[in-house]
Design a protein around this motif. Structure first.
Motif, PDB file in Angstrom:
ATOM      1  N   UNK A 107       0.816  -1.218   0.000  1.00  0.00           N
ATOM      2  CA  UNK A 107       0.000   0.000   0.000  1.00  0.00           C
ATOM      3  C   UNK A 107       0.849   1.267   0.000  1.00  0.00           C
ATOM      4  N   UNK A 108       2.104   1.161   0.452  1.00  0.00           N
ATOM      5  CA  UNK A 108       2.983   2.335   0.505  1.00  0.00           C
ATOM      6  C   UNK A 108       3.621   2.640  -0.838  1.00  0.00           C
ATOM      7  N   UNK A 109       3.648   1.660  -1.733  1.00  0.00           N
ATOM      8  CA  UNK A 109       4.411   1.798  -2.968  1.00  0.00           C
ATOM      9  C   UNK A 109       3.611   2.510  -4.053  1.00  0.00           C
ATOM     10  N   UNK A 110       4.300   2.837  -5.121  1.00  0.00           N
ATOM     11  CA  UNK A 110       3.637   3.393  -6.296  1.00  0.00           C
ATOM     12  C   UNK A 110       3.429   2.347  -7.365  1.00  0.00           C
ATOM     13  N   UNK A 111       3.597   1.093  -6.992  1.00  0.00           N
ATOM     14  CA  UNK A 111       3.465  -0.005  -7.951  1.00  0.00           C
ATOM     15  C   UNK A 111       2.097  -0.652  -7.803  1.00  0.00           C
ATOM     16  N   UNK A 112       1.198  -0.387  -8.738  1.00  0.00           N
ATOM     17  CA  UNK A 112      -0.099  -1.057  -8.704  1.00  0.00           C
ATOM     18  C   UNK A 112       0.055  -2.552  -8.912  1.00  0.00           C
ATOM     19  N   UNK A 113       1.105  -2.936  -9.617  1.00  0.00           N
ATOM     20  CA  UNK A 113       1.316  -4.357  -9.898  1.00  0.00           C
ATOM     21  C   UNK A 113       1.471  -5.153  -8.608  1.00  0.00           C
ATOM     22  N   UNK A 114       2.279  -4.649  -7.668  1.00  0.00           N
ATOM     23  CA  UNK A 114       2.473  -5.375  -6.416  1.00  0.00           C
ATOM     24  C   UNK A 114       1.215  -5.299  -5.564  1.00  0.00           C
ATOM     25  N   UNK A 115       0.450  -4.206  -5.694  1.00  0.00           N
ATOM     26  CA  UNK A 115      -0.810  -4.114  -4.956  1.00  0.00           C
ATOM     27  C   UNK A 115      -1.814  -5.153  -5.459  1.00  0.00           C
ATOM     28  N   UNK A 116      -1.900  -5.266  -6.780  1.00  0.00           N
ATOM     29  CA  UNK A 116      -2.764  -6.303  -7.360  1.00  0.00           C
ATOM     30  C   UNK A 116      -2.357  -7.680  -6.836  1.00  0.00           C
ATOM     31  N   UNK A 117      -1.062  -7.942  -6.896  1.00  0.00           N
ATOM     32  CA  UNK A 117      -0.554  -9.261  -6.538  1.00  0.00           C
ATOM     33  C   UNK A 117      -0.850  -9.601  -5.079  1.00  0.00           C
ATOM     34  N   UNK A 118      -0.607  -8.661  -4.166  1.00  0.00           N
ATOM     35  CA  UNK A 118      -0.812  -8.956  -2.749  1.00  0.00           C
ATOM     36  C   UNK A 118      -2.298  -9.079  -2.403  1.00  0.00           C
ATOM     37  N   UNK A 119      -3.136  -8.223  -3.002  1.00  0.00           N
ATOM     38  CA  UNK A 119      -4.578  -8.351  -2.757  1.00  0.00           C
ATOM     39  C   UNK A 119      -5.092  -9.700  -3.258  1.00  0.00           C
ATOM     40  N   UNK A 120      -4.631 -10.092  -4.444  1.00  0.00           N
ATOM     41  CA  UNK A 120      -5.042 -11.379  -5.003  1.00  0.00           C
ATOM     42  C   UNK A 120      -4.556 -12.535  -4.137  1.00  0.00           C
ATOM     43  N   UNK A 121      -3.281 -12.465  -3.701  1.00  0.00           N
ATOM     44  CA  UNK A 121      -2.736 -13.537  -2.864  1.00  0.00           C
ATOM     45  C   UNK A 121      -3.467 -13.636  -1.530  1.00  0.00           C
ATOM     46  N   UNK A 122      -3.808 -12.472  -0.957  1.00  0.00           N
ATOM     47  CA  UNK A 122      -4.531 -12.479   0.315  1.00  0.00           C
ATOM     48  C   UNK A 122      -5.911 -13.113   0.128  1.00  0.00           C
ATOM     49  N   UNK A 123      -6.542 -12.792  -0.998  1.00  0.00           N
ATOM     50  CA  UNK A 123      -7.846 -13.379  -1.291  1.00  0.00           C
ATOM     51  C   UNK A 123      -7.731 -14.899  -1.427  1.00  0.00           C
ATOM     52  N   UNK A 124      -6.712 -15.347  -2.141  1.00  0.00           N
ATOM     53  CA  UNK A 124      -6.509 -16.792  -2.329  1.00  0.00           C
ATOM     54  C   UNK A 124      -6.261 -17.483  -0.987  1.00  0.00           C
ATOM     55  N   UNK A 125      -5.518 -16.816  -0.108  1.00  0.00           N
ATOM     56  CA  UNK A 125      -5.230 -17.404   1.188  1.00  0.00           C
ATOM     57  C   UNK A 125      -6.515 -17.561   2.007  1.00  0.00           C
ATOM     58  N   UNK A 126      -7.359 -16.512   2.013  1.00  0.00           N
ATOM     59  CA  UNK A 126      -8.629 -16.602   2.732  1.00  0.00           C
ATOM     60  C   UNK A 126      -9.504 -17.734   2.165  1.00  0.00           C
ATOM     61  N   UNK A 127      -9.510 -17.865   0.852  1.00  0.00           N
ATOM     62  CA  UNK A 127     -10.303 -18.933   0.232  1.00  0.00           C
ATOM     63  C   UNK A 127      -9.834 -20.299   0.693  1.00  0.00           C
ATOM     64  N   UNK A 128      -8.530 -20.466   0.756  1.00  0.00           N
ATOM     65  CA  UNK A 128      -7.967 -21.779   1.069  1.00  0.00           C
ATOM     66  C   UNK A 128      -8.233 -22.207   2.505  1.00  0.00           C
ATOM     67  N   UNK A 129      -8.473 -21.240   3.401  1.00  0.00           N
ATOM     68  CA  UNK A 129      -8.735 -21.596   4.800  1.00  0.00           C
ATOM     69  C   UNK A 129     -10.226 -21.505   5.123  1.00  0.00           C
ATOM     70  N   UNK A 130     -11.068 -21.478   4.062  1.00  0.00           N
ATOM     71  CA  UNK A 130     -12.507 -21.523   4.265  1.00  0.00           C
ATOM     72  C   UNK A 130     -13.131 -20.231   4.748  1.00  0.00           C
ATOM     73  N   UNK A 131     -12.594 -19.096   4.313  1.00  0.00           N
ATOM     74  CA  UNK A 131     -13.159 -17.802   4.695  1.00  0.00           C
ATOM     75  C   UNK A 131     -13.515 -17.019   3.425  1.00  0.00           C
ATOM     76  N   UNK A 132     -14.535 -17.489   2.695  1.00  0.00           N
ATOM     77  CA  UNK A 132     -14.865 -16.898   1.389  1.00  0.00           C
ATOM     78  C   UNK A 132     -15.329 -15.444   1.468  1.00  0.00           C
TER      79      UNK A 132
END
Length: 628
Positions: free
Chosen positions: A265-290
């Motif tokens: 969130x501190x960076x100017x790179x939307x690419x890393x923001x996309x990646x981390x938001x997506x990864x966080x979403x995938x992690x929540x999905x995998x532990x049953x928190x849709x």
């Protein structure tokens, strides 16, 4: 607190607060730019270095471009601003075209650095071909002028491109070249990210232990040097999270992913923001928190509406939605978003094979849950073909074993789907007796197909039982056998002579005579060595021209005599290929250990033996060294 570009810096003020060497740990004698700039320009050089290594510590209110600044100071100033924009999200005015600026000034390093920045921008816009071409231009220019630091960065980005094309071997080669350069000049900062890149290679091939070792090395180096770069931290934390998740430590995975999101969130790179938001979403999905997973996916999608990033970034959001809906058991939405993501990847220059496989897995699961077994089977077959191609690019010596494991899994899954289809047809048969002949024929066909699958599986298992532990080229045992052997040796208290041997100058031999002759030498070397070994001795191909010998001892053998006998038998052997005659030699490193010690501390002992081999090579090759 906002940072403003308002004050003109002086050399004394900046040099008092900054030190180029303290920022990036490169001594002046190895620092290309330090030798290029004049003494009154080094204040701007220090600013540039801090924009790379510690952009979070830079106070822009104290920095601006002096009047009548030289071309080099001007370039360093704008390169520094671009770094601050990318790494810390600081808004800046549009800089001049620095490629053109460097060419007009006739200063090659400026042109090379500007081309690298331009290439990175192209890659982040999914224009991989243009970006790769520009990177090769950068490599040529950086190599010509001796700018090793920039050359290493260009190699890292070329490695990243190969990763996007799922070309593991090429990416690892580029990362190795980059690491050799940064190690040579003592650039700890670039070493940090190169270790991270190497970790991603092991992550791609799911070698999580080795991936974890390299990511921990990267984090330790980063923290020891007290670097402060939000983008790099976000990447390191995100990869740490992925490794912890893959190894089952979901709590640590969530902790590191939250840190990654915080830094992104501190960076100017939307690419890393996309990646981390997506990864966080995938992690929540995998532990049953849709619910939380869908929230993260929506944040990803909202970000895409505010930016002009590559459509591939939007595909990451769709992927997150697909996985979240799968966890929520909303299979229609799972399928819809998986197709949206796959449609984008289909027209992208990237070849994100692992990503496509995950999306296809979502489709297989969703269609199977809906009872549409034919569609599930279709996508499973598509996934199988893609995975086989991926394995060919990802693995080398172990590819046969990996393909065998894949075939066993796919065969089992295919049979399960066929059985489910059969049950469905049987149920329909009870409801539609008027179509009895049609369904009977279909049942016979499916049963025949299933029987063929079972027979093929049985035959494959029999073949793989042998192949699984044998190197196909030489007939020696392979790494998989070594892993099993080590586990079985825990109860053995007698000594074992462990030796790593390497065919001397084999790469040059291969280059001179060709791979056919090289393969002949490998096979014949194994035959000669096996003729010197007992039944209880083990010869294992470790990789390429490197082998491991495991020789149990009863306390009376002469270890030096054994090693000398093995060395001598190869030196005296004459290799022949057609009318050509060859002689080769080997170097050996060795150590005597007990089976229990090997089992508990294999990596440590192997490192000592490998170091002994290196000493033997350094001493002139065709000899052995015994580790104490």
């Amino acid at each position: 607190m906002k940072r403003y570009l308002s004050f003109v810096i002086t050399y004394f003020a900046l040099s008092a607060s900054f030190s180029a060497q303290a920022a990036c740990n490169v001594e002046p004698q190895y620092d290309f730019l330090y030798k290029q700039v004049e003494s009154d320009e080094r204040s701007m050089l220090n600013f540039y270095y801090h924009s790379l290594c510690r952009p979070g510590k830079v106070q822009l209110s104290e920095i601006s471009l002096p009047r009548n600044a030289s071309a080099q100071s001007t370039a360093l100033y704008y390169f520094g601003l671009l770094n601050l924009k990318k790494y810390e999200g600081i808004a800046i005015d549009t800089p001049p075209d620095l490629v053109q600026f460097g060419q007009q000034a006739g200063i090659d390093w400026i042109t090379a650095e500007a081309k690298l920045n331009k290439a990175i921008k192209l890659l982040e816009s999914d224009q991989l071909s243009e970006g790769e071409l520009l990177l090769h231009e950068t490599v040529i220019l950086a190599r010509e002028i001796g700018y090793k630091r920039l050359l290493a960065r260009a190699y890292r980005w070329l490695g990243n491109i190969k990763m996007q094309h799922s070309n593991i071997k090429a990416s690892l080669n580029y990362y190795k070249m980059a690491f050799a350069l940064v190690n040579e000049i003592g650039d700890d900062f670039q070493a940090t990210m190169t270790l991270n890149n190497i970790a991603t290679v092991y992550m791609q091939s799911e070698e999580w232990k080795q991936a974890n070792i390299n990511i921990k090395r990267a984090l330790k180096l980063y923290q020891t040097n007290q670097y402060d770069n939000s983008l790099f931290e976000a990447i390191l934390y995100a990869n740490s999270s992925a490794i912890y998740f893959a190894t089952g430590d979901h709590e640590q995975a969530a902790t590191y992913m939250r840190l990654a999101l915080q830094e992104a969130d501190k960076t100017g790179s939307n690419r890393i923001k996309f990646s981390t938001l997506s990864n966080m979403s995938q992690l929540y999905s995998s532990v049953g928190r849709p619910t939380e997973a869908l929230d993260m996916a929506q944040r990803c999608l909202d970000l895409s509406k505010q930016s002009s990033e590559s459509p591939v970034m939007l595909a990451t959001c769709y992927d997150s939605f697909s996985t979240a809906y799968l966890a929520q058991e909303n299979y229609d939405q799972t399928i819809a978003y998986a197709h949206k993501s796959l449609d984008i990847l289909a027209v992208s220059e990237s070849q994100e094979t692992a990503w496509e496989l995950q999306l296809l897995a979502n489709l297989v699961n969703a269609y199977e849950k809906q009872g549409n077994y034919q569609q599930a089977l279709n996508y499973m077959k598509q996934s199988a073909l893609l995975k086989q191609d991926f394995n060919r690019q990802t693995y080398n010596e172990e590819i046969i074993s990996e393909k065998g494991a894949l075939e066993r899994t796919l065969n089992k899954r295919e049979v399960e789907l066929l059985e489910a289809t059969n049950a469905l047809q049987a149920a329909k048969l009870e409801e539609q007796r008027s179509k009895n002949i049609l369904y009977t024929a279909l049942f016979i066909f499916i049963s025949y197909f299933a029987a063929r699958v079972f027979l093929r599986l049985k035959r494959s298992n029999s073949e793989l039982k042998q192949q699984n532990h044998t190197d196909l080229l030489t007939g020696a045992y392979n790494r998989r056998y070594l892993e099993q052997w080590i586990k079985q040796e825990t109860l053995i208290t007698s000594d074992v002579l462990v030796s790593v041997l390497d065919i001397d100058h084999f790469k040059s031999f291969n280059d001179q005579h060709g791979h056919d002759i090289g393969d002949m030498v490998l096979k014949e070397t194994v035959q000669v060595l096996q003729g010197q070994l007992r039944k209880q001795d083990q010869l294992i191909r470790w990789g390429g021209e490197e082998f491991i010998l495991l020789i149990p001892l009863d306390g009376h053998e002469n270890v030096a005599g054994i090693l000398e006998r093995l060395r001598g038998c190869i030196e005296s052997h004459h290799y022949a290929y057609g009318s050509q005659q060859f002689n080769v030699t080997i170097s050996l490193g060795a150590k005597v250990c007990t089976g229990q010690i090997l089992s508990k501390n294999w990596d440590e002992n192997f490192a000592q033996i490998d170091a002994a081999l290196y000493r033997a090579k350094s001493a002139g090759r065709n000899r052995y060294q015994i580790a104490v």
